[in-house]
Design a protein around this motif. Structure first.
Motif, PDB file in Angstrom:
ATOM      1  N   GLY A 263       4.324   1.916  -2.730  1.00  0.00           N
ATOM      2  CA  GLY A 263       3.170   1.955  -1.837  1.00  0.00           C
ATOM      3  C   GLY A 263       3.549   2.338  -0.419  1.00  0.00           C
ATOM      4  N   CYS A 264       4.616   1.731   0.098  1.00  0.00           N
ATOM      5  CA  CYS A 264       5.057   2.052   1.462  1.00  0.00           C
ATOM      6  C   CYS A 264       5.580   3.478   1.554  1.00  0.00           C
ATOM      7  CB  CYS A 264       6.133   1.064   1.912  1.00  0.00           C
ATOM      8  SG  CYS A 264       5.555  -0.629   2.141  1.00  0.00           S
ATOM      9  N   GLY A 265       6.329   3.896   0.533  1.00  0.00           N
ATOM     10  CA  GLY A 265       6.843   5.262   0.539  1.00  0.00           C
ATOM     11  C   GLY A 265       5.739   6.291   0.492  1.00  0.00           C
ATOM     12  N   SER A 266       4.702   6.011  -0.282  1.00  0.00           N
ATOM     13  CA  SER A 266       3.581   6.940  -0.366  1.00  0.00           C
ATOM     14  C   SER A 266       2.836   7.024   0.962  1.00  0.00           C
ATOM     15  CB  SER A 266       2.623   6.509  -1.480  1.00  0.00           C
ATOM     16  OG  SER A 266       3.271   6.520  -2.736  1.00  0.00           O
ATOM     17  N   VAL A 302      -0.995  -1.658   4.783  1.00  0.00           N
ATOM     18  CA  VAL A 302      -1.407  -2.796   3.971  1.00  0.00           C
ATOM     19  C   VAL A 302      -2.392  -2.365   2.888  1.00  0.00           C
ATOM     20  CG1 VAL A 302      -2.618  -5.005   4.017  1.00  0.00           C
ATOM     21  CG2 VAL A 302      -0.984  -4.448   5.824  1.00  0.00           C
ATOM     22  N   LEU A 303      -3.379  -1.550   3.261  1.00  0.00           N
ATOM     23  CA  LEU A 303      -4.384  -1.116   2.291  1.00  0.00           C
ATOM     24  C   LEU A 303      -3.774  -0.251   1.192  1.00  0.00           C
ATOM     25  CD1 LEU A 303      -7.408  -0.306   4.642  1.00  0.00           C
ATOM     26  CD2 LEU A 303      -7.161  -2.244   3.066  1.00  0.00           C
ATOM     27  N   ALA A 304      -2.790   0.578   1.542  1.00  0.00           N
ATOM     28  CA  ALA A 304      -2.137   1.419   0.535  1.00  0.00           C
ATOM     29  C   ALA A 304      -1.467   0.567  -0.535  1.00  0.00           C
ATOM     30  CB  ALA A 304      -1.119   2.340   1.202  1.00  0.00           C
ATOM     31  N   ASN A 305      -0.815  -0.514  -0.122  1.00  0.00           N
ATOM     32  CA  ASN A 305      -0.147  -1.381  -1.092  1.00  0.00           C
ATOM     33  C   ASN A 305      -1.149  -2.177  -1.921  1.00  0.00           C
ATOM     34  OD1 ASN A 305       2.979  -1.389  -0.740  1.00  0.00           O
ATOM     35  ND2 ASN A 305       2.183  -1.269   1.336  1.00  0.00           N
ATOM     36  N   LEU A 306      -2.218  -2.667  -1.279  1.00  0.00           N
ATOM     37  CA  LEU A 306      -3.241  -3.389  -2.036  1.00  0.00           C
ATOM     38  C   LEU A 306      -3.918  -2.475  -3.048  1.00  0.00           C
ATOM     39  CD1 LEU A 306      -4.915  -5.519   0.782  1.00  0.00           C
ATOM     40  CD2 LEU A 306      -3.336  -6.303  -0.995  1.00  0.00           C
TER      41      LEU A 306
END
Length: 459
Positions: A263-266, A302-306
């Motif tokens: 998620g963070c990498g994306s 945060v939203l990308a990981n959720l």
């Protein structure tokens, strides 16, 4: 002493590669001159073909594919303690250079060590080979010396991997949202405080804190499970990358950090695109600077990981129903989330390749003369930093194909690993194939997303 002479393109780098000082990948507008939609289609087709072939593959294929070769017997020794202590001394030197060395992030060894050597190079080596971090971790050696001097560790326990997940998110937040993550003074202060806080926490909770509470070690340990070399049964073994994930069980900690890495990498790629700035109502050609989008980037991270957690759960649940399994969704998440690690590593390599090609050269120059005293510690002589590989269509095509190949290889390996886990979990090839259908569709879609990121214009 006359300073080292660099390429004439050096003065133009801030214009050509505006993200260099922020430790991000170089801009990729040049790839828009290539037929990227053709390469993207071929990459997606390769992943889709892998999914189809696995559905008709022999039942024993996964066992043979992830078989390992026994190597030497793995014995604990003092050498990792020594190399860790040397790594700590090296960290002291570069942190000192951060405080006292040149202010230019491309001349100071600390930003280049943290963002280029560690975050790009070490993560890549860890994911490809195995647990190299065990040898250069700057905490384990000093902690071992302290333990030998003062005796047993405290009995406080760390429950779960959530402290490490939070510190990893904080690290990524600093990288993606801080206005000046490569400022030498700022970075030197942060590294000093972080090392000391981690050392104190490890003294309170014992060495287990490094594996559960320290986000960088937690993430690197996860990538080590992807490497070709690993320990099992007291011996070192070698196999196809991902064999440790495909043949071993996984817990919630590994599952959580696996999703965070992807998620963070994306989002690390998304937040540099023109698309992201237009979503924020900004003109990409008149970008006001990172300080204007700190909150937006933190929220986006945060939203990308959720969102990734939610989408992964939504693909696992119908798979369990198709396989007629009574496995809980939480158990399935813990089992299959680590299969995302090859995707995370593939995109990490692709995203940072151009940055490493340039900043790696600056790192050599900076480490050879960390305080600009005229030293030549690495014997580079008249070393020229070159960016000529961005100047021709042929070399740009090779770079882009390497990046695209890393993304596609990561997805193909993820499909293979997930299928091997499914066979181990559900016991039959048919049930495994049925359970993987929604997850495989997600991976195919994510291939398209990753290749789109590579070819998107960036600021």
């Amino acid at each position: 002493m006359k300073p080292k002479r660099l390429s004439p393109l050096y003065k133009a780098l801030p214009l050509l590669l505006p993200a260099q000082a922020d430790a991000h990948a170089s801009e990729q507008g040049l790839v828009l001159l290539l037929p990227t939609d053709v390469y993207t289609g071929a990459g997606v087709a390769a992943v889709a073909a892998t999914v189809v072939l696995l559905a008709f593959a022999p039942a024993g294929l996964m066992t043979r594919l992830f078989a390992t070769v026994r190597l030497w017997r793995a014995r604990p020794g003092l050498l990792p303690v020594l190399t860790s202590c040397l790594s700590f001394l090296f960290l002291l030197v570069v942190v000192t250079a951060g405080f006292l060395g040149p202010r230019d992030p491309l001349a100071n060894p600390l930003p280049l060590t943290v963002w280029t050597i560690f975050w790009i190079g070490m993560v890549t080596v860890q994911g490809l080979l195995g647990d190299v971090w065990r040898w250069v971790n700057p905490w384990s050696g000093p902690l071992a010396v302290l333990h030998r001097a003062f005796g047993a560790w405290p009995v406080y326990r760390v429950r779960g991997a959530w402290p490490g997940a939070l510190t990893f998110l904080a690290f990524m937040g600093f990288l993606l949202a801080d206005p000046a993550p490569s400022d030498p003074d700022r970075l030197a202060a942060l590294v000093s405080v972080y090392w000391l806080a981690t050392f104190v926490a490890s003294c309170i909770f014992g060495p287990r804190w490094l594996r559960r509470g320290e986000g960088l070690t937690l993430s690197l340990t996860a990538f080590a499970r992807l490497g070709m070399f690993g320990r099992r049964g007291g011996r070192m073994r070698a196999g196809l990358p991902g064999w440790q994930i495909a043949t071993r069980g996984a817990g919630p900690g590994l599952a959580l950090i696996s999703v965070l890495l992807l998620g963070c990498g994306s989002f690390d790629g998304v937040n540099e695109t023109f698309w992201w700035l237009t979503r924020l109502g900004l003109n990409p050609l008149e970008f006001p600077g990172r300080s204007f989008i700190v909150v937006q980037n933190l929220l986006g991270l945060v939203l990308a990981n959720l969102l990734l957690v939610a989408v992964l759960a939504l693909t696992l649940w119908p798979g369990l129903r198709l396989a007629r399994s009574d496995m809980s969704l939480m158990r399935a998440f813990a089992l299959f989330a680590p299969s995302m690690l090859p995707i995370a590593l593939g995109y990490h390599v692709a995203h940072y390749l151009t940055s490493f090609m340039v900043d790696g050269q600056y790192a050599l120059v900076a480490l050879s003369d960390p305080f600009l005293t005229g030293a030549d510690l690495l014997g580079l002589g008249q070393f020229y930093v070159s960016t000529g590989f961005f100047n021709t269509t042929d070399t740009v095509r090779r770079i882009f194909l390497t990046q695209a190949g890393a993304v596609v290889a990561g997805h193909v390996l993820a499909v293979l690993v997930a299928h091997a886990i499914a066979i181990r979990a559900f016991g039959s090839h048919r049930r495994a194939a049925l359970s993987q259908a929604p997850l495989a569709a997600f991976m195919i879609a994510y291939t398209l997303f990753g290749l789109w990121l590579l070819s998107s214009p960036r600021f």
